[in-house]
Scaffold this motif. Structure first.
Motif, short mmCIF file in Angstrom:
data_model
loop_
_atom_site.label_atom_id
_atom_site.label_comp_id
_atom_site.label_asym_id
_atom_site.label_seq_id
_atom_site.Cartn_x
_atom_site.Cartn_y
_atom_site.Cartn_z
N GLN A 116 0.83 -1.20 0.00
CA GLN A 116 0.00 0.00 0.00
C GLN A 116 0.87 1.26 0.00
O GLN A 116 0.55 2.25 -0.68
CB GLN A 116 -0.92 0.00 1.22
CG GLN A 116 -1.89 1.18 1.26
CD GLN A 116 -2.74 1.17 2.52
OE1 GLN A 116 -2.25 0.85 3.60
NE2 GLN A 116 -4.01 1.50 2.38
N LEU A 117 1.98 1.21 0.75
CA LEU A 117 2.89 2.35 0.80
C LEU A 117 3.48 2.61 -0.58
O LEU A 117 3.57 3.77 -1.02
CB LEU A 117 4.00 2.07 1.81
CG LEU A 117 4.99 3.21 2.09
CD1 LEU A 117 4.29 4.39 2.73
CD2 LEU A 117 6.12 2.71 2.98
N PHE A 118 3.86 1.55 -1.28
CA PHE A 118 4.41 1.70 -2.63
C PHE A 118 3.34 2.23 -3.60
O PHE A 118 3.62 3.13 -4.40
CB PHE A 118 4.93 0.35 -3.14
CG PHE A 118 6.20 -0.09 -2.47
CD1 PHE A 118 7.10 0.82 -1.95
CD2 PHE A 118 6.50 -1.45 -2.35
CE1 PHE A 118 8.27 0.42 -1.33
CE2 PHE A 118 7.67 -1.87 -1.74
CZ PHE A 118 8.56 -0.93 -1.22
N ASN A 119 2.16 1.69 -3.51
CA ASN A 119 1.10 2.07 -4.44
C ASN A 119 0.68 3.53 -4.30
O ASN A 119 0.23 4.16 -5.26
CB ASN A 119 -0.12 1.17 -4.26
CG ASN A 119 0.15 -0.27 -4.68
OD1 ASN A 119 1.08 -0.54 -5.46
ND2 ASN A 119 -0.64 -1.21 -4.18
N LYS A 120 0.79 4.06 -3.09
CA LYS A 120 0.37 5.44 -2.84
C LYS A 120 1.54 6.43 -2.83
O LYS A 120 1.37 7.58 -2.45
CB LYS A 120 -0.36 5.52 -1.50
CG LYS A 120 -1.74 4.88 -1.50
CD LYS A 120 -2.50 5.21 -0.23
CE LYS A 120 -3.94 4.69 -0.29
NZ LYS A 120 -4.70 5.05 0.93
N PHE A 121 2.71 5.96 -3.28
CA PHE A 121 3.88 6.82 -3.18
C PHE A 121 3.73 8.11 -3.98
O PHE A 121 4.05 9.20 -3.50
CB PHE A 121 5.14 6.07 -3.64
CG PHE A 121 6.38 6.91 -3.57
CD1 PHE A 121 6.98 7.17 -2.35
CD2 PHE A 121 6.93 7.47 -4.72
CE1 PHE A 121 8.12 7.96 -2.27
CE2 PHE A 121 8.07 8.25 -4.65
CZ PHE A 121 8.66 8.49 -3.42
N THR A 122 3.24 8.00 -5.21
CA THR A 122 3.07 9.20 -6.04
C THR A 122 2.09 10.18 -5.40
O THR A 122 2.31 11.39 -5.39
CB THR A 122 2.60 8.83 -7.46
OG1 THR A 122 3.53 7.92 -8.05
CG2 THR A 122 2.47 10.07 -8.33
N LEU A 123 1.01 9.65 -4.84
CA LEU A 123 0.05 10.50 -4.15
C LEU A 123 0.71 11.20 -2.96
O LEU A 123 0.51 12.41 -2.75
CB LEU A 123 -1.14 9.65 -3.67
CG LEU A 123 -2.16 10.37 -2.77
CD1 LEU A 123 -2.84 11.50 -3.53
CD2 LEU A 123 -3.19 9.37 -2.24
N ARG A 124 1.49 10.46 -2.20
CA ARG A 124 2.17 11.06 -1.04
C ARG A 124 3.15 12.13 -1.49
O ARG A 124 3.27 13.20 -0.87
CB ARG A 124 2.92 9.98 -0.26
CG ARG A 124 2.07 8.86 0.27
CD ARG A 124 0.90 9.33 1.09
NE ARG A 124 0.32 8.24 1.87
CZ ARG A 124 -0.89 8.26 2.39
NH1 ARG A 124 -1.66 9.33 2.23
NH2 ARG A 124 -1.34 7.23 3.09
N LEU A 125 3.88 11.86 -2.55
CA LEU A 125 4.84 12.83 -3.06
C LEU A 125 4.15 14.14 -3.44
O LEU A 125 4.59 15.23 -3.06
CB LEU A 125 5.59 12.25 -4.26
CG LEU A 125 6.70 13.08 -4.89
CD1 LEU A 125 7.75 12.17 -5.53
CD2 LEU A 125 6.17 14.05 -5.96
#
Length: 331
Positions: A116-125
């Motif tokens: 989940q952390l990897f999948n949402k990385f762009t959103l977090r960035l």
């Protein structure tokens, strides 16, 4: 993109030095020094692990597309790094607990959390860039519509609610402490002091080159600091313990700032380099050899084979190098 109300872009010619009272400068410099000392003392673990070249380049290009100030780019990198390190540490902590309790309770799927952390990385960035833009209240804030349109262009379909939740997740994870100092603040403060101290190279002239070199250090963060570590211990193969001890040097923004300014001074006018370095040593208390070593590493990575020899950079009779004490011990 933003219609006729789009704010005027800030140019380097808008930046002014020497407009602030000396008392204010002294107080601000002392405050930055105290912040830096605390950051160096608290540096540990995997801090800086997410200053990867591709991540930094993504943030820089995105900030440029959205016409954000340079300070926003650097702050977004720092916010993202601290957030991602905390998230990674939480996942590792949960994994450890699950291994200990696996015989008593049914283990949770911590791998799903990592995915989940990897999948949402762009959103977090993107959330970190948006949060950084909101801290720069005097210039420009990136709207949710702009962010959602950008994510949609990349193939990510998020709602406005998910975007707000992402920002809140970042804020909560960092205890709402996202107004982080950046190396640029230290560079500009020291340039201001250099101007008052009679530096022969104009601060505005140095400022432009400093921005370019600071971008370079962010983009080549790992190789530059690896070179600095090897130079400080005079060994091409640092041990793991030496690398861990060197984390404090990586988080020393005052050291980075003097290295950037010294390298910029050499590029602008090498005849005045020794004078600039002397001023920086007097202002910060950082050893002359440490300033020279860092500036040499930055110049090596920026101009490569055309870099002058280290003997041309380092003045004679320098004090013991300060960097060595941070990384050379094996005990």
């Amino acid at each position: 993109m933003d219609g006729p109300g789009r704010p005027r872009e800030v140019s380097l010619s808008d930046f002014k030095f020497g407009a602030v009272a000396t008392e204010t400068i002294e107080d601000a410099l002392l405050h930055l020094a105290q912040q830096n000392e605390q950051a160096v003392q608290e540096a540990a673990g995997r801090m800086g692990s997410f200053r990867d070249t591709r991540i930094v380049e993504f943030i820089f290009l995105l900030s440029e597309q959205w016409c954000l100030e340079k300070s926003v780019s650097y702050q977004a990198v720092e916010i993202l790094d601290r957030f991602m390190v905390k998230q990674a540490e939480n996942i590792c902590r949960q994994a450890t607990l699950q291994l200990r309790n696996s015989e008593k309770t049914e283990p949770q799927n911590w791998r799903a959390l990592k995915e989940q952390l990897f999948n949402k990385f762009t959103l977090r960035l993107v959330s970190c860039v948006q949060l950084a833009s909101k801290l720069s209240f005097h210039y420009k804030i990136i709207s949710n519509i702009t962010v959602l349109n950008f994510l949609q262009a990349l193939g990510y379909l998020y709602t406005k609610e998910e975007l707000l939740e992402s920002e809140l997740d970042v804020l909560k994870s960092l205890n709402f402490q996202i107004n982080l100092p950046t190396p640029l603040a230290y560079v500009e403060m020291l340039l201001e002091v250099l101007g008052y101290n009679g530096c022969l190279v104009p601060a505005t002239q140095l400022h432009s080159t400093c921005l370019t070199l600071l971008d370079l250090v962010y983009l080549l963060h790992e190789p530059i600091y690896e070179s600095l570590l090897r130079a400080s211990i005079e060994n091409s193969t640092p041990s793991q313990l030496q690398g861990e001890k060197f984390i404090s040097v990586k988080e020393d923004f005052m050291l980075l700032a003097v290295g950037i300014i010294a390298a910029s001074a050499f590029i602008q006018n090498h005849e005045y380099w020794s004078q600039v370095v002397g001023h920086l040593q007097s202002i910060t208390g950082i050893a002359l050899e440490s300033i020279a070593e860092f500036s040499y590493v930055i110049l090596t990575h920026s101009v490569g084979a055309n870099t002058p020899g280290r003997q041309q950079l380092v003045p004679p009779h320098l004090p013991a190098r300060a960097l060595r004490t941070a990384a050379s011990s094996n005990t």
